[in-house]
Scaffold this motif. Structure first.
Motif, PDB file in Angstrom:
ATOM      1  N   ARG A  97       0.746  -1.322  -0.008  1.00 27.24           N
ATOM      2  CA  ARG A  97       0.062  -0.062  -0.087  1.00 27.24           C
ATOM      3  C   ARG A  97       0.995   1.220   0.034  1.00 27.24           C
ATOM      4  N   TRP A  98       0.740   2.054  -1.128  1.00 30.90           N
ATOM      5  CA  TRP A  98       1.541   3.298  -1.270  1.00 30.90           C
ATOM      6  C   TRP A  98       0.692   4.433  -1.664  1.00 30.90           C
ATOM      7  N   SER A  99       1.101   5.525  -1.286  1.00 31.32           N
ATOM      8  CA  SER A  99       0.428   6.748  -1.549  1.00 31.32           C
ATOM      9  C   SER A  99       1.506   8.083  -1.542  1.00 31.32           C
ATOM     10  N   PHE A 100       1.088   8.767  -2.523  1.00 27.35           N
ATOM     11  CA  PHE A 100       2.020  10.136  -2.891  1.00 27.35           C
ATOM     12  C   PHE A 100       1.402  11.223  -1.939  1.00 27.35           C
ATOM     13  N   VAL A 101       1.952  11.768  -0.879  1.00 21.94           N
ATOM     14  CA  VAL A 101       1.377  12.783  -0.004  1.00 21.94           C
ATOM     15  C   VAL A 101       1.378  14.243  -0.641  1.00 21.94           C
ATOM     16  N   GLU A 102       2.786  14.603  -0.757  1.00 23.27           N
ATOM     17  CA  GLU A 102       3.315  15.963  -1.468  1.00 23.27           C
ATOM     18  C   GLU A 102       4.550  16.017  -1.817  1.00 23.27           C
ATOM     19  N   SER A 103       5.004  17.135  -2.571  1.00 18.91           N
ATOM     20  CA  SER A 103       6.241  17.476  -2.877  1.00 18.91           C
ATOM     21  C   SER A 103       6.964  18.408  -2.059  1.00 18.91           C
ATOM     22  N   LEU A 104       8.049  18.235  -1.144  1.00 14.78           N
ATOM     23  CA  LEU A 104       8.348  19.134  -0.456  1.00 14.78           C
ATOM     24  C   LEU A 104       9.411  20.008  -1.165  1.00 14.78           C
ATOM     25  N   GLU A 105       9.919  19.724  -2.171  1.00 14.78           N
ATOM     26  CA  GLU A 105      10.696  20.658  -3.138  1.00 14.78           C
ATOM     27  C   GLU A 105      10.325  20.332  -4.377  1.00 14.78           C
ATOM     28  N   PRO A 106      10.435  21.425  -5.379  1.00 12.11           N
ATOM     29  CA  PRO A 106      10.312  21.112  -6.778  1.00 12.11           C
ATOM     30  C   PRO A 106      11.282  19.962  -7.272  1.00 12.11           C
ATOM     31  N   PRO A 107      10.795  19.261  -8.345  1.00  9.45           N
ATOM     32  CA  PRO A 107      12.101  18.225  -8.948  1.00  9.45           C
ATOM     33  C   PRO A 107      12.937  18.892  -9.677  1.00  9.45           C
ATOM     34  N   ARG A 108      14.261  18.431  -9.632  1.00  8.70           N
ATOM     35  CA  ARG A 108      15.230  19.195 -10.393  1.00  8.70           C
ATOM     36  C   ARG A 108      16.186  18.247 -11.069  1.00  8.70           C
ATOM     37  N   VAL A 109      16.546  18.440 -12.180  1.00  8.50           N
ATOM     38  CA  VAL A 109      17.612  17.696 -12.912  1.00  8.50           C
ATOM     39  C   VAL A 109      19.002  18.263 -12.350  1.00  8.50           C
ATOM     40  N   VAL A 110      19.700  17.246 -12.121  1.00  9.89           N
ATOM     41  CA  VAL A 110      20.885  17.619 -11.474  1.00  9.89           C
ATOM     42  C   VAL A 110      22.208  16.812 -12.241  1.00  9.89           C
TER      43      VAL A 110
END
Length: 225
Positions: free
Chosen positions: A113-126
């Motif tokens: 059982r898995w769920s996505f809650v929220e993004s803490l920081e914007p995703p970034r290509v590194v």
């Protein structure tokens, strides 16, 4: 993974004003220079040229939010169902042949059982790399996306006992996910290729295992109750 990205120690915890934070900034500049060289190497290929445009990078960063939950739903069939319902075809369209065994290994007879809650920081290509296979015209592109999110994960064994995590306990997760694309194919898509786990990452919580206690041995003349 081509030239794997080396995440700076203390990522998501250091500030740019601290001594370690300044070192992290310098290391980031070095890796950015190597990524620019990879971009120039792939300039003749339309796929990589488009990728290196700023709006294409934003699109890939946003696709990270779509692909990773999609991989979980493709594996599970829904947000939380049993192994019998997982969608093999959907999962193959989202992950590479290298990543597929890592996602399905050891998950039979388990309930996830898995769920996505929220993004803490914007995703970034590194990280960005381009290399050829077999011959110089057979190019593959790989990008590493840094993702800092909050997720919920609970794994139950076949008897319904909790093995890992908990459905009521969201956790902050810092991930470095590698995506790959076959650049020669104009209709190719970015698929998840693997994850980079830094050496300084904290150890995962141990798996709670349940075992069967064997019954006492009975003589042939005794009967089972």
């Amino acid at each position: 993974i081509i030239d794997p990205y080396v995440p700076p120690e203390g990522d998501a915890r250091l500030t740019s004003l601290s001594k370690d934070g300044l070192k992290q900034k310098m290391e980031k500049l070095k890796q950015s220079a190597a990524s620019q060289l990879a971009h120039h190497k792939g300039e003749p290929i339309t796929g990589l040229e488009q990728l290196c445009c700023e709006h294409r990078l934003r699109e890939l960063e946003g696709r990270r939010l779509q692909v990773c939950p999609g991989c979980v739903k493709g594996f599970l069939g829904k947000d939380s169902v049993k192994d019998l319902d997982f969608n093999k075809q959907k999962l193959h369209s989202l992950v590479t042949e290298r990543c597929y065994p890592d996602m399905v290994r050891g998950n039979r007879y388990k309930t996830i059982r898995w769920s996505f809650v929220e993004s803490l920081e914007p995703p970034r290509v590194v990280h960005l790399r381009c290399d050829s296979m077999v011959n110089k015209d057979n190019l593959y592109g790989q990008v590493t996306v840094r993702m800092h999110t909050r997720q919920v994960l609970a794994i139950y064994d076949r008897f319904g006992r909790l093995m890992y995590g908990g459905e009521q306990t969201p956790k902050d997760v810092l991930e470095y996910v590698v995506f790959e694309r076959y650049l020669v194919n104009p209709y190719g898509t970015w698929r998840m290729h693997g994850k980079i786990v830094p050496e300084w990452a904290p150890p995962k919580d141990p798996i709670i295992k349940t075992v069967m206690i064997p019954a006492p041995a009975l003589e042939p003349s005794q009967e089972y109750e």
